[in-house]
Design a protein around this motif. Structure first.
Motif, mmCIF file in Angstrom:
data_model
loop_
_atom_site.group_PDB
_atom_site.id
_atom_site.type_symbol
_atom_site.label_atom_id
_atom_site.label_comp_id
_atom_site.label_asym_id
_atom_site.label_seq_id
_atom_site.Cartn_x
_atom_site.Cartn_y
_atom_site.Cartn_z
ATOM 1 N N ARG A 262 19.592 37.111 -0.042
ATOM 2 C CA ARG A 262 19.587 35.847 0.708
ATOM 3 C C ARG A 262 18.206 35.532 1.289
ATOM 4 N N HIS A 263 17.370 36.563 1.413
ATOM 5 C CA HIS A 263 16.025 36.333 1.946
ATOM 6 C C HIS A 263 15.017 35.974 0.854
ATOM 7 N N ALA A 264 15.418 36.128 -0.392
ATOM 8 C CA ALA A 264 14.473 35.875 -1.501
ATOM 9 C C ALA A 264 14.891 34.610 -2.247
ATOM 10 N N ASP A 265 13.913 33.880 -2.747
ATOM 11 C CA ASP A 265 14.232 32.710 -3.573
ATOM 12 C C ASP A 265 14.868 33.157 -4.880
ATOM 13 N N SER A 266 14.400 34.298 -5.381
ATOM 14 C CA SER A 266 14.994 34.847 -6.597
ATOM 15 C C SER A 266 14.754 36.343 -6.600
ATOM 16 N N MET A 267 15.505 37.033 -7.445
ATOM 17 C CA MET A 267 15.344 38.487 -7.532
ATOM 18 C C MET A 267 15.784 38.978 -8.907
ATOM 19 N N MET A 268 15.385 40.182 -9.213
ATOM 20 C CA MET A 268 15.909 40.835 -10.424
ATOM 21 C C MET A 268 16.411 42.212 -10.062
ATOM 22 N N PHE A 269 17.330 42.723 -10.880
ATOM 23 C CA PHE A 269 17.666 44.149 -10.807
ATOM 24 C C PHE A 269 17.848 44.678 -12.223
ATOM 25 N N CYS A 270 17.654 45.987 -12.374
ATOM 26 C CA CYS A 270 17.777 46.618 -13.687
ATOM 27 C C CYS A 270 19.146 47.279 -13.822
ATOM 28 N N LEU A 271 19.769 47.068 -14.960
ATOM 29 C CA LEU A 271 21.004 47.772 -15.298
ATOM 30 C C LEU A 271 20.677 49.110 -15.956
ATOM 31 N N SER A 272 19.465 49.197 -16.497
ATOM 32 C CA SER A 272 19.072 50.321 -17.356
ATOM 33 C C SER A 272 18.453 51.475 -16.574
ATOM 34 N N LYS A 273 18.437 51.389 -15.251
ATOM 35 C CA LYS A 273 17.873 52.505 -14.466
ATOM 36 C C LYS A 273 19.039 53.282 -13.847
ATOM 37 N N GLY A 274 19.112 53.373 -12.523
ATOM 38 C CA GLY A 274 20.146 54.213 -11.909
ATOM 39 C C GLY A 274 21.567 53.818 -12.267
ATOM 40 N N LEU A 275 21.786 52.565 -12.642
ATOM 41 C CA LEU A 275 23.158 52.135 -12.951
ATOM 42 C C LEU A 275 23.628 52.675 -14.305
ATOM 43 N N GLY A 276 22.692 53.124 -15.121
ATOM 44 C CA GLY A 276 23.066 53.898 -16.302
ATOM 45 C C GLY A 276 23.292 53.137 -17.598
ATOM 46 N N ALA A 277 23.047 51.833 -17.622
ATOM 47 C CA ALA A 277 23.223 51.081 -18.881
ATOM 48 C C ALA A 277 22.065 51.402 -19.830
ATOM 49 N N PRO A 278 22.308 51.283 -21.134
ATOM 50 C CA PRO A 278 21.217 51.589 -22.064
ATOM 51 C C PRO A 278 20.115 50.533 -22.083
ATOM 52 N N ILE A 279 20.485 49.281 -21.793
ATOM 53 C CA ILE A 279 19.543 48.169 -21.963
ATOM 54 C C ILE A 279 19.848 47.086 -20.932
ATOM 55 N N GLY A 280 18.805 46.447 -20.431
ATOM 56 C CA GLY A 280 19.017 45.170 -19.768
ATOM 57 C C GLY A 280 18.745 45.109 -18.278
ATOM 58 N N SER A 281 18.341 43.915 -17.856
ATOM 59 C CA SER A 281 18.087 43.585 -16.461
ATOM 60 C C SER A 281 18.574 42.164 -16.235
ATOM 61 N N VAL A 282 18.702 41.782 -14.978
ATOM 62 C CA VAL A 282 19.203 40.447 -14.668
ATOM 63 C C VAL A 282 18.280 39.785 -13.650
ATOM 64 N N LEU A 283 17.981 38.524 -13.909
ATOM 65 C CA LEU A 283 17.179 37.714 -12.989
ATOM 66 C C LEU A 283 18.120 36.679 -12.386
ATOM 67 N N ALA A 284 18.084 36.531 -11.051
ATOM 68 C CA ALA A 284 19.016 35.617 -10.383
ATOM 69 C C ALA A 284 18.261 34.685 -9.441
ATOM 70 N N GLY A 285 18.747 33.455 -9.348
ATOM 71 C CA GLY A 285 18.094 32.485 -8.461
ATOM 72 C C GLY A 285 18.878 31.190 -8.446
ATOM 73 N N ASP A 286 18.228 30.103 -8.028
ATOM 74 C CA ASP A 286 18.976 28.838 -8.025
ATOM 75 C C ASP A 286 19.060 28.290 -9.457
ATOM 76 N N ALA A 287 19.897 27.278 -9.638
ATOM 77 C CA ALA A 287 20.206 26.809 -10.991
ATOM 78 C C ALA A 287 18.953 26.307 -11.711
ATOM 79 N N ALA A 288 18.092 25.594 -10.994
ATOM 80 C CA ALA A 288 16.893 25.042 -11.640
ATOM 81 C C ALA A 288 15.966 26.162 -12.092
ATOM 82 N N PHE A 289 15.822 27.193 -11.246
ATOM 83 C CA PHE A 289 14.960 28.335 -11.594
ATOM 84 C C PHE A 289 15.506 29.056 -12.826
ATOM 85 N N ILE A 290 16.810 29.250 -12.874
ATOM 86 C CA ILE A 290 17.396 29.977 -14.016
ATOM 87 C C ILE A 290 17.333 29.122 -15.287
ATOM 88 N N ARG A 291 17.424 27.796 -15.149
ATOM 89 C CA ARG A 291 17.220 26.923 -16.324
ATOM 90 C C ARG A 291 15.816 27.130 -16.901
#
Ligand SMILES: Cc1ncc(COP(=O)(O)O)c(C=O)c1O
Length: 346
Positions: free
Chosen positions: A192-221
């Motif tokens: 909530r303090h950041a305009d946008s953020m990312m996190f990795c699925l492929s690190k401690g969460l244990g997925a083989p591949i992938g990360s996610v970038l999140a933000g407002d709709a215009a930014f993600i477009r």
């Protein structure tokens, strides 16, 4: 079975049987057209977890960071980041080559953790300085800082300073779930303090591949446009997203185990090589050992440990080890035995 104990990174873990099954049976579509149902589910889940309007599933954390830098920072303009931040160090050439982005580096007093005061100084107007700052980027947990955790309150103070200066705040949360496990908060509390953020699925969460970038709709477009521009429209990506969904559901809850294993490793090393590491400085899953007082350099330790079946990396002259889902408490004991044997080697 791999008998090695691989502590080089938390990215080296193998997908679980559940992940492999989910990948084999995933419902998929063409992600260029936005119709991969498993990718869309993962993106919706990530938007929900971060409390953001939208999210986009990307191959790597680096691509998340580079898309964010490109979206926010004009060519020849600056992003403010901590001096050893991943996006400003390891990825600095990508930022220069892809987007013409330069950095204003702020060295943290301790463990990579910036303060609002430091960010305020970095953003203070200077009539004699023609440079333009377009972004403040934070990293949490801070990798080179030893997996250190920036608190939600300080993140909020930094956000207030950035907002006052009219500069957006981006969070490289490659390991934000590790921070949340320690701080006892939800990802959305940071987000909530950041305009946008990312996190990795492929690190401690244990997925083989992938990360996610999140933000407002215009930014993600815009992020989607940049993803395609970079050649990242990865078609039936639901095969990987299926594992990502399991990582999101099952990964966060087991991070305290990684943190306990890292502390145990640090405690054992502090006993074997006094002064090399302070276990109190290991809040999450990253252990740095300063071996400068041992009469051997880090490269020699890495070699001796590899002979014992324990893999480590070296960053800034220190031995770096990360715990993850592929390392058990017994594995940590075995790694410490390997360190003890290596210490006796001629
Ligand atoms: C803090 C941080 N940000 C970003 C990245 C980049 O992630 P990836 O390896 O998925 O490109 C890393 C990778 O180690 C990292 O530690």
């Amino acid at each position: 079975m791999d008998a090695r104990i691989d502590l080089r990174s938390d990215t080296v873990s193998q997908p679980s049987e559940r992940m492999r099954h989910a990948m084999a049976t995933a419902e998929v579509g063409d992600d260029w057209y936005g119709d991969d149902p498993t990718v869309n589910l993962l993106q919706d889940r990530a938007a929900e977890l971060t409390g953001k309007e939208a999210a986009i599933y990307l191959p790597t954390g680096t691509m998340c960071n580079q898309i964010a830098l490109h979206a926010y920072v004009g060519s020849g303009h600056l992003a403010v980041c901590e001096a050893s931040a991943h996006l400003g160090g390891t990825e600095a050439s990508s930022a220069a080559a892809l987007s013409g982005v330069a950095f204003r580096y702020v060295p943290a007093a301790s463990r990579g953790l910036l303060t609002a005061e430091q960010v305020g100084v970095a953003l203070a107007p200077d009539p004699y300085d023609a440079s333009v700052v377009d972004l403040v980027a934070l990293e949490n947990t801070h990798q080179v800082g030893g997996g250190s955790v920036l608190g939600v309150a300080e993140t909020g103070r930094i956000a207030a300073v950035a907002t006052a200066a009219g500069v957006p705040l981006y969070l490289d949360g490659a390991r934000i779930f590790n921070a949340c496990a320690v701080a006892g908060v939800a990802v959305a509390d940071y987000a909530r303090h950041a305009d946008s953020m990312m996190f990795c699925l492929s690190k401690g969460l244990g997925a083989p591949i992938g990360s996610v970038l999140a933000g407002d709709a215009a930014f993600i477009r815009e992020a989607r446009r940049l993803k395609i521009l970079l050649g990242g429209a990865w078609r039936q990506a639901g095969i990987m997203a299926a594992a990502g969904l399991i990582a999101l559901a099952e990964g966060p809850g087991r991070l305290p185990e990684d943190h306990a294993n890292a502390r145990a490793l640090a405690a054992g090393l502090a006993e074997l090589l006094p002064g090399s590491v302070d276990p109190a400085d290991v809040p999450t899953n990253i252990v740095f050992a300063d071996v400068s007082g041992t009469g051997r350099d880090a490269a020699r330790w890495r070699e001796l440990l590899a002979e014992e079946g324990v893999l480590v990396t070296i960053i800034g002259g220190r031995v770096r080890m990360l715990t993850h889902v592929g390392v058990t408490a017994a594995g940590i004991s075995a790694a410490l035995d390997a360190w003890r044997r290596a210490a006796k080697a001629p």
